[in-house]
Design a protein around this motif. Structure first.
Motif, PDB file in Angstrom:
ATOM      1  N   PHE A 624       0.859  -1.184   0.000  1.00  0.00           N
ATOM      2  CA  PHE A 624       0.000   0.000   0.000  1.00  0.00           C
ATOM      3  C   PHE A 624       0.889   1.225   0.000  1.00  0.00           C
ATOM      4  N   SER A 625       0.570   2.179  -0.854  1.00  0.00           N
ATOM      5  CA  SER A 625       1.416   3.356  -1.008  1.00  0.00           C
ATOM      6  C   SER A 625       0.598   4.621  -0.800  1.00  0.00           C
ATOM      7  N   ILE A 626       1.007   5.423   0.192  1.00  0.00           N
ATOM      8  CA  ILE A 626       0.416   6.740   0.415  1.00  0.00           C
ATOM      9  C   ILE A 626       1.590   7.713   0.581  1.00  0.00           C
ATOM     10  N   PRO A 627       2.182   8.162  -0.517  1.00  0.00           N
ATOM     11  CA  PRO A 627       3.360   9.023  -0.426  1.00  0.00           C
ATOM     12  C   PRO A 627       3.029  10.391   0.152  1.00  0.00           C
ATOM     13  N   SER A 628       4.007  10.993   0.796  1.00  0.00           N
ATOM     14  CA  SER A 628       3.887  12.350   1.326  1.00  0.00           C
ATOM     15  C   SER A 628       4.460  13.315   0.300  1.00  0.00           C
ATOM     16  N   LEU A 629       3.626  14.251  -0.168  1.00  0.00           N
ATOM     17  CA  LEU A 629       4.050  15.225  -1.170  1.00  0.00           C
ATOM     18  C   LEU A 629       4.296  16.555  -0.492  1.00  0.00           C
ATOM     19  N   SER A 630       5.546  17.036  -0.567  1.00  0.00           N
ATOM     20  CA  SER A 630       5.926  18.258   0.125  1.00  0.00           C
ATOM     21  C   SER A 630       6.825  19.087  -0.776  1.00  0.00           C
ATOM     22  N   GLY A 631       6.628  20.392  -0.752  1.00  0.00           N
ATOM     23  CA  GLY A 631       7.401  21.276  -1.604  1.00  0.00           C
ATOM     24  C   GLY A 631       6.644  21.591  -2.880  1.00  0.00           C
ATOM     25  N   ARG A 632       7.378  21.682  -3.987  1.00  0.00           N
ATOM     26  CA  ARG A 632       6.764  22.007  -5.278  1.00  0.00           C
ATOM     27  C   ARG A 632       7.319  21.063  -6.327  1.00  0.00           C
ATOM     28  N   GLY A 633       6.423  20.315  -6.987  1.00  0.00           N
ATOM     29  CA  GLY A 633       6.927  19.370  -7.965  1.00  0.00           C
ATOM     30  C   GLY A 633       5.851  18.548  -8.628  1.00  0.00           C
ATOM     31  N   ILE A 634       6.305  17.451  -9.244  1.00  0.00           N
ATOM     32  CA  ILE A 634       5.453  16.510  -9.976  1.00  0.00           C
ATOM     33  C   ILE A 634       5.790  15.101  -9.511  1.00  0.00           C
ATOM     34  N   ARG A 635       4.756  14.257  -9.373  1.00  0.00           N
ATOM     35  CA  ARG A 635       4.974  12.831  -9.119  1.00  0.00           C
ATOM     36  C   ARG A 635       4.118  12.036 -10.109  1.00  0.00           C
ATOM     37  N   ASN A 636       4.769  11.137 -10.841  1.00  0.00           N
ATOM     38  CA  ASN A 636       4.087  10.285 -11.806  1.00  0.00           C
ATOM     39  C   ASN A 636       4.431   8.830 -11.530  1.00  0.00           C
ATOM     40  N   TYR A 637       3.538   7.934 -11.927  1.00  0.00           N
ATOM     41  CA  TYR A 637       3.878   6.516 -11.874  1.00  0.00           C
ATOM     42  C   TYR A 637       3.124   5.747 -12.947  1.00  0.00           C
TER      43      TYR A 637
END
Length: 688
Positions: A624-637
């Motif tokens: 199970f994946s619940i990533p923490s997004l912090s700062g400014r950016g992009i996340r793709n998968y």
């Protein structure tokens, strides 16, 4: 049921067959099911345990003619009133011949039947006896598989390239192996082993490293005459409301604001996670004294990680301040902490359940550490446990009184501190479900394995009251809400005075059809924390207020293509300073033949730690994946699943985070030079 009932049941079966078959097909999205029911944006919640529990039920559905309240409650979908109606209906009418009979009952409708249909079945005869040899049953069980997983961050971290003595001992590869064969109500056999990134594959008895860094094993037998459960190896316990024992997933506060409030007494359960602490290692057994009374005895001896410290002459000679459960053994200092203290634990549970509408029980355990615990000499640690031995006991019960379902547990520890939690759920009208939970945990109540309902991560130094509401306007609209008010009578970490707070959530669900699901959610948490007085510069305790908003839209475009769009944003205000954060997610899932391909594009822009954004993303099976997004950016998968044969499934996932506000990612030995992080995961499941 009269002849007209049979005719109606047959008609419903014919009319709804196609939809329910689609719901119970192999492409049923269990991850989406869990996320929809328990959408929360928090870290530290063991979704993997819930996922595995529901997956096991999916592969071995509950028989409606044999299920008791605990079985039905463990689905987290049905209200207590719905469960009462089902049990009474079965008692008055005998064997259920079709799941569609449930639609006769108050509170049941087709959407509810759709939710539970993947996890239920109806037998035509009584419970079959396991007369075949155990080895034959194990070898012929369809839930019999081997899981192999590989993970790696492609970019180099400082811990692998530095020349310092504190560099990582092993490679950046993460290895995971798991074998499991199980059948609910009969047996379970499992082996799990893992090597974290940076750990060495080495055989060194002096540092307790034997190849892979972590090993876990269990074997459990069930329903052997009066011996209901017997387990050796690693296991968990769950009794009462979790004040002394609460294994795995505790739903707590979330979108399911009423049905998930009460903890379920599951008793002895295998431990299959790779969190290297908090479980029991030894043996346990549950014996039925008669048809209504069970007694469970358990013993555990487990070595755990800790940093050993040397005290002054008038204190303990050697002691430790806390057990460390990171499970990481990469550097000389981390390796030196491995298995430095031993904990032995022995206890029992007595459970009395005269029928499906009430039960009562007693818990007790004694545990002893090989070295004493002594916390740091900070004011907020004044009432924390110290020493080598602790005893704690509790009594619990639940009772159905007309439309009210009551539950409670109260306990006392060796220190004299008490913990009490209790509440009820009820149906105010056919459309309104309501629940309330009260709790009070003394500042000196010490229960190391408890995780009852509460705001804090431990059941200590807290009191509060929670109200939950669920309003079903019609088949399309429903509303869930809660309000929780809590107080901390003594100091806490980063809070230099007694403090208080409240937490409110409101969620509106709109489901116009089986292909469209839309919900909006608002959450506001007001919680006091240390801050700095702008004039004097002194530390003061002030309320920190966090507002969270999200809108989620799910579309079933075709039989093969599903889309999900999600927008969420937040703001946090402390001492007059306001920070903000937001994120946008676009998901797609495409199914074609033996392939399932899913992906996401996420954009985020946040200020400060309090505005980190969390959102579940699809992952490998049993992960199970619940990533923490912090700062400014992009996340793709991108996630690929391929069913190569009836006995072989393959998963591959590639994810990348790109940050526009930094030139390096992480800190210390985990630092990546650059603004990109790429994760690769591969997994095979071989069925036997």
């Amino acid at each position: 049921m009269n002849k007209y009932g049979y005719i109606l049941t047959l008609f419903l079966s014919f009319f709804f067959t196609h939809n329910l078959k689609a719901q119970t097909a192999e492409d049923f999205d269990l991850e989406l099911f869990i996320e929809t029911l328990f959408n929360v944006q928090e870290e530290g919640i063991n979704y993997e345990d819930l996922y595995e529990r529901l997956l096991l039920l999916y592969e071995n559905p509950i028989d409606l003619n044999l299920a008791n309240r605990i079985d039905l409650k463990s689905l987290f979908v049905l209200s207590d009133q719905q469960i009462d109606e089902l049990l009474l209906y079965r008692k008055e009418n005998g064997r259920i011949v079709s799941p569609y009979e449930l639609m006769y009952l108050p509170g049941f409708d087709y959407p509810t039947l759709q939710k539970i249909s993947p996890f239920i079945t109806v037998s035509t005869t009584g419970k079959p006896l396991n007369q075949q040899p155990l080895l034959h049953r194990i070898l012929n069980e369809r839930n019999n598989y081997l899981l192999l997983r590989y993970e790696r961050v492609l970019e180099d971290k400082r811990g692998y390239i530095t020349d310092s003595e504190n560099r990582y001992a092993g490679t950046a590869d993460k290895l995971y192996l798991r074998y499991r064969v199980s059948k609910p109500g009969d047996f379970s056999l499992g082996l799990t082993t893992e090597k974290d990134p940076g750990e060495a594959l080495i055989w060194d008895k002096e540092t307790y490293r034997r190849g892979m860094d972590f090993w876990s094993f269990h074997f459990m037998l069930e329903n052997q005459g009066n011996l209901k459960k017997t387990i050796v190896g690693d296991y968990q316990l769950q009794f009462g409301q979790g004040l002394l024992f609460n294994s795995g997933f505790g739903v707590g506060k979330g979108a399911e604001s009423v049905n998930a409030l009460e903890r379920v007494t599951l008793g002895v359960r295998p431990y299959t996670s790779v969190i290297e602490g908090g479980f029991l290692r030894g043996a346990a057994a549950t014996y039925a004294l008669n048809s209504t009374i069970d007694v469970t005895a358990f013993y555990s001896y487990l070595k755990q990680d800790a940093s050993i410290q040397t005290g002054e002459a008038d204190e303990f000679e050697n002691f430790f301040s806390s057990i460390q459960i990171t499970g990481l053994h990469r550097t000389p200092s981390e390796i030196a902490k491995k298995k430095q203290i031993a904990e032995s634990l022995v206890g029992f549970n007595l459970n009395y359940r005269p029928d499906d509408f009430k039960s009562f029980g007693v818990n007790f355990y004694h545990n002893q550490f090989s070295l004493p615990i002594l916390k740091d000499n900070d004011a907020y640690n004044r009432f924390e446990f110290s020493g080598t031995q602790n005893q704690v006991g509790s009594i619990y019960g639940n009772y159905t009184l007309k439309q009210f379902h009551l539950f409670a547990e109260g306990g006392i520890s060796k220190s004299g501190g008490t913990g009490i939690v209790g509440g009820f759920t009820t149906q105010l009208s056919p459309r309104i479900d309501f629940g309330m939970v009260l709790r009070n945990y003394d500042t000196n109540f010490h229960s190391f394995r408890g995780s009852a309902f509460g705001e804090g991560s431990r059941n200590i130094n807290e009191s509060g009251i929670y109200w939950g509401l669920k309003y079903t306007l019609n088949k399309q609209f429903s509303l869930t809400a809660y309000y929780d008010s809590f107080r901390f009578p003594w100091l806490r970490f980063r809070v230099n005075a007694p403090s208080k707070g409240n937490d409110v959530m409101l969620r509106l669900n709109y489901i116009p059809s089986s292909n469209v699901r839309l919900y909006g959610q608002f959450r506001r948490k007001n919680k006091e924390i240390n801050s700095e007085d702008l004039e004097s510069g002194e530390t003061v305790v002030l309320p920190g207020i966090k507002n969270q908003f999200l809108v989620n839209l799910e579309l079933k475009v075709t039989h093969s293509l599903s889309l999900k769009s999600r927008v969420q944003w937040s703001d946090y205000t402390l001492n007059g300073e306001r920070t903000k954060g937001n994120a946008f997610f676009q998901d797609a899932v495409f199914t074609h033949g033996k392939w399932v391909i899913s992906g996401r594009m996420a954009l985020f822009d946040t200020e400060g730690n309090e505005n980190r954004q969390y959102a579940y993303e699809r992952d490998l099976l049993y992960a199970f994946s619940i990533p923490s997004l912090s700062g400014r950016g992009i996340r793709n998968y991108l996630l690929f699943q391929y069913k190569a044969t009836r006995k072989l499934d393959v998963w591959a996932k590639v994810s990348r985070g790109t940050f526009f506000d930094r030139d390096e990612i992480g800190s210390g030995l985990e630092t990546i030079d650059g603004n990109k992080r790429t994760d690769v995961k591969l997994q095979l499941r071989i069925k036997f």
